[in-house]
Design a protein around this motif. Structure first.
Motif, short mmCIF file in Angstrom:
data_model
loop_
_atom_site.label_atom_id
_atom_site.label_comp_id
_atom_site.label_asym_id
_atom_site.label_seq_id
_atom_site.Cartn_x
_atom_site.Cartn_y
_atom_site.Cartn_z
N ASP A 33 20.14 -3.78 -15.77
CA ASP A 33 20.20 -3.47 -17.21
C ASP A 33 19.22 -2.39 -17.64
N GLY A 34 18.59 -1.68 -16.69
CA GLY A 34 17.67 -0.60 -17.03
C GLY A 34 16.24 -1.05 -17.25
N VAL A 35 15.94 -2.29 -16.93
CA VAL A 35 14.59 -2.82 -17.06
C VAL A 35 13.92 -2.81 -15.69
N VAL A 36 12.66 -2.40 -15.67
CA VAL A 36 11.86 -2.46 -14.45
C VAL A 36 10.71 -3.43 -14.72
N ASN A 37 10.41 -4.24 -13.75
CA ASN A 37 9.25 -5.11 -13.86
C ASN A 37 8.63 -5.25 -12.47
N GLY A 38 7.38 -5.70 -12.45
CA GLY A 38 6.71 -5.86 -11.18
C GLY A 38 5.27 -6.25 -11.35
N SER A 70 1.21 -4.81 -10.16
CA SER A 70 0.46 -3.66 -9.67
C SER A 70 -0.58 -4.04 -8.61
N GLY A 71 -0.72 -5.30 -8.32
CA GLY A 71 -1.79 -5.77 -7.46
C GLY A 71 -2.86 -6.45 -8.28
N CYS A 72 -2.81 -6.22 -9.59
CA CYS A 72 -3.76 -6.82 -10.53
C CYS A 72 -3.05 -7.31 -11.78
N ASN A 73 -2.17 -6.49 -12.32
CA ASN A 73 -1.49 -6.80 -13.58
C ASN A 73 0.03 -6.74 -13.44
N ALA A 74 0.69 -7.59 -14.21
CA ALA A 74 2.15 -7.54 -14.30
C ALA A 74 2.53 -6.40 -15.23
N PHE A 75 3.67 -5.78 -14.97
CA PHE A 75 4.13 -4.70 -15.85
C PHE A 75 5.63 -4.83 -16.09
N ARG A 76 6.06 -4.12 -17.13
CA ARG A 76 7.47 -4.12 -17.53
C ARG A 76 7.74 -2.83 -18.27
N GLY A 77 8.95 -2.36 -18.18
CA GLY A 77 9.32 -1.14 -18.88
C GLY A 77 10.81 -0.88 -18.72
N GLU A 78 11.16 0.36 -18.92
CA GLU A 78 12.56 0.77 -18.78
C GLU A 78 12.63 1.92 -17.79
N TYR A 79 13.79 2.10 -17.21
CA TYR A 79 14.00 3.24 -16.32
C TYR A 79 15.39 3.78 -16.55
N SER A 133 10.00 4.69 -18.60
CA SER A 133 9.54 4.84 -19.98
C SER A 133 9.20 3.48 -20.57
N ARG A 134 8.53 3.51 -21.69
CA ARG A 134 8.17 2.31 -22.45
C ARG A 134 7.47 1.27 -21.57
N MET A 135 6.57 1.76 -20.72
CA MET A 135 5.87 0.88 -19.79
C MET A 135 4.75 0.14 -20.50
N ALA A 136 4.56 -1.11 -20.13
CA ALA A 136 3.48 -1.95 -20.67
C ALA A 136 3.01 -2.87 -19.56
N SER A 137 1.75 -3.28 -19.63
CA SER A 137 1.23 -4.19 -18.62
C SER A 137 0.25 -5.15 -19.25
N THR A 138 -0.01 -6.21 -18.51
CA THR A 138 -1.08 -7.12 -18.92
C THR A 138 -2.39 -6.37 -18.72
N ARG A 139 -3.48 -6.92 -19.20
CA ARG A 139 -4.76 -6.21 -19.17
C ARG A 139 -5.86 -7.04 -18.50
N TYR A 195 13.72 -6.24 -4.27
CA TYR A 195 12.26 -6.40 -4.32
C TYR A 195 11.66 -5.27 -3.50
N TRP A 196 11.05 -4.29 -4.17
CA TRP A 196 10.47 -3.13 -3.51
C TRP A 196 8.96 -3.32 -3.41
#
Length: 149
Positions: A67-72, A74-83, A94-100, A40-41
Protein backbone atom coordinates in the motif's frame (compact mmCIF):
# COMPACT_ATOMS: atom_id res chain seq x y z
CA UNK A 1 -29.58 -36.95 -9.11
CA UNK A 2 -26.60 -36.33 -6.82
CA UNK A 3 -23.44 -34.73 -8.21
CA UNK A 4 -20.29 -36.63 -7.47
CA UNK A 5 -17.90 -35.11 -4.96
CA UNK A 6 -15.34 -34.46 -7.77
CA UNK A 7 -17.84 -32.44 -9.77
CA UNK A 8 -18.04 -29.69 -7.14
CA UNK A 9 -14.64 -29.99 -5.40
CA UNK A 10 -12.50 -29.49 -8.49
CA UNK A 11 -13.96 -26.07 -9.41
CA UNK A 12 -13.81 -24.96 -5.76
CA UNK A 13 -10.15 -26.02 -5.50
CA UNK A 14 -9.28 -24.28 -8.78
CA UNK A 15 -10.99 -21.09 -7.59
CA UNK A 16 -9.12 -21.14 -4.28
CA UNK A 17 -5.79 -21.56 -6.05
CA UNK A 18 -6.56 -18.62 -8.36
CA UNK A 19 -7.44 -16.41 -5.38
CA UNK A 20 -4.22 -17.36 -3.57
CA UNK A 21 -2.13 -16.70 -6.67
CA UNK A 22 -3.68 -13.25 -7.00
CA UNK A 23 -2.82 -12.36 -3.40
CA UNK A 24 0.88 -13.09 -3.74
CA UNK A 25 3.28 -10.17 -4.19
CA UNK A 26 4.87 -9.97 -7.59
CA UNK A 27 8.59 -9.34 -8.15
CA UNK A 28 9.51 -5.85 -9.32
CA UNK A 29 12.54 -4.12 -10.73
CA UNK A 30 14.76 -6.62 -12.43
CA UNK A 31 12.71 -9.77 -12.08
CA UNK A 32 14.54 -10.99 -9.01
CA UNK A 33 13.42 -14.08 -7.21
CA UNK A 34 12.30 -12.04 -4.20
CA UNK A 35 9.46 -9.50 -4.43
CA UNK A 36 10.24 -5.91 -3.51
CA UNK A 37 7.12 -5.60 -1.40
CA UNK A 38 6.14 -7.49 1.73
CA UNK A 39 9.69 -8.78 2.11
CA UNK A 40 11.77 -8.44 5.28
CA UNK A 41 14.90 -6.61 4.10
CA UNK A 42 17.74 -6.87 6.66
CA UNK A 43 20.39 -4.14 6.48
CA UNK A 44 23.77 -5.57 5.42
CA UNK A 45 25.84 -2.46 4.63
CA UNK A 46 25.74 1.34 4.77
CA UNK A 47 27.78 3.23 2.16
CA UNK A 48 29.70 0.03 1.42
CA UNK A 49 30.61 -0.63 5.06
CA UNK A 50 29.22 -3.94 6.39
CA UNK A 51 26.96 -3.61 9.41
CA UNK A 52 27.58 -5.79 12.46
CA UNK A 53 25.16 -8.61 13.22
CA UNK A 54 23.30 -7.33 16.26
CA UNK A 55 20.83 -10.20 16.62
CA UNK A 56 17.21 -10.50 15.55
CA UNK A 57 15.87 -8.38 18.41
CA UNK A 58 17.69 -5.24 17.28
CA UNK A 59 18.63 -5.76 13.64
CA UNK A 60 18.06 -2.89 11.26
CA UNK A 61 15.54 -3.71 8.56
CA UNK A 62 12.74 -2.36 6.42
CA UNK A 63 9.55 -3.70 4.88
CA UNK A 64 7.94 -2.06 1.85
CA UNK A 65 4.21 -2.77 1.99
CA UNK A 66 1.95 -3.11 -1.06
CA UNK A 67 0.00 0.00 0.00
CA UNK A 68 3.01 2.36 -0.29
CA UNK A 69 3.89 2.28 3.41
CA UNK A 70 7.41 1.50 4.59
CA UNK A 71 8.20 0.54 8.15
CA UNK A 72 11.13 -0.97 9.96
CA UNK A 73 13.74 -0.62 12.63
CA UNK A 74 16.99 1.36 12.49
CA UNK A 75 18.82 -0.64 15.14
CA UNK A 76 17.62 1.81 17.78
CA UNK A 77 14.28 3.29 16.72
CA UNK A 78 11.22 2.11 14.85
CA UNK A 79 10.30 4.12 11.76
CA UNK A 80 7.43 4.49 9.34
CA UNK A 81 6.78 6.48 6.20
CA UNK A 82 5.71 6.28 2.61
CA UNK A 83 7.50 5.26 -0.55
CA UNK A 84 6.86 5.50 -4.24
CA UNK A 85 8.30 3.48 -7.12
CA UNK A 86 8.65 5.60 -10.26
CA UNK A 87 9.21 4.07 -13.70
CA UNK A 88 9.89 0.69 -12.09
CA UNK A 89 13.43 1.73 -11.11
CA UNK A 90 13.35 4.88 -9.00
CA UNK A 91 12.44 4.67 -5.32
CA UNK A 92 11.62 7.69 -3.19
CA UNK A 93 10.83 7.77 0.53
CA UNK A 94 8.69 10.51 2.07
CA UNK A 95 6.83 11.48 5.22
CA UNK A 96 9.29 9.52 7.35
CA UNK A 97 8.92 9.50 11.13
CA UNK A 98 10.59 7.54 13.90
CA UNK A 99 10.50 7.00 17.60
CA UNK A 100 13.05 9.01 19.57
CA UNK A 101 14.77 6.56 21.90
CA UNK A 102 18.27 7.49 23.00
CA UNK A 103 20.29 4.37 22.30
CA UNK A 104 23.86 4.61 23.51
CA UNK A 105 24.98 1.13 22.45
CA UNK A 106 23.38 0.87 19.03
CA UNK A 107 25.53 -1.11 16.59
CA UNK A 108 24.05 0.63 13.55
CA UNK A 109 24.92 4.30 12.97
CA UNK A 110 21.30 5.43 12.94
CA UNK A 111 21.88 8.90 11.41
CA UNK A 112 23.63 7.25 8.43
CA UNK A 113 20.75 4.78 8.06
CA UNK A 114 18.16 7.58 7.96
CA UNK A 115 20.33 9.67 5.59
CA UNK A 116 20.46 6.68 3.23
CA UNK A 117 16.66 6.53 3.18
CA UNK A 118 16.40 10.30 2.73
CA UNK A 119 18.87 10.36 -0.19
CA UNK A 120 17.50 7.32 -2.02
CA UNK A 121 16.70 8.03 -5.65
CA UNK A 122 16.98 4.58 -7.20
CA UNK A 123 16.96 0.92 -6.42
CA UNK A 124 18.74 -2.17 -7.72
CA UNK A 125 17.61 -5.73 -7.07
CA UNK A 126 19.71 -8.82 -7.66
CA UNK A 127 18.49 -12.21 -6.44
CA UNK A 128 17.99 -11.70 -2.67
CA UNK A 129 19.68 -8.30 -2.43
CA UNK A 130 18.25 -4.79 -2.54
CA UNK A 131 20.50 -1.75 -2.97
CA UNK A 132 19.31 1.78 -2.34
CA UNK A 133 21.08 4.16 -4.74
CA UNK A 134 21.67 7.91 -4.77
CA UNK A 135 21.16 10.13 -7.84
CA UNK A 136 24.62 9.13 -9.15
CA UNK A 137 23.88 5.41 -8.86
CA UNK A 138 26.14 4.94 -5.83
CA UNK A 139 25.03 2.44 -3.18
CA UNK A 140 23.72 4.07 -0.01
CA UNK A 141 22.57 0.89 1.69
CA UNK A 142 22.38 -2.82 0.93
CA UNK A 143 19.76 -5.19 2.28
CA UNK A 144 19.27 -8.94 2.10
CA UNK A 145 15.89 -10.67 2.04
CA UNK A 146 15.62 -13.03 4.98
CA UNK A 147 12.89 -14.85 6.85
CA UNK A 148 11.26 -12.49 9.30
CA UNK A 149 12.39 -13.27 12.86
Amino acid sequence: MKKSWMAWRLPVLAGCLMVLAGCMSQPMMGGGEVPLTNTYWKLQALAGVPTPDSGAASEAHLILRDDGVVNGFSGCNAFRGEYEVINNRNLVFSRMASTRRACQNADIPEPAFFRALENTAGVQMEARYLRLLDTDGQALAEFEAISQP
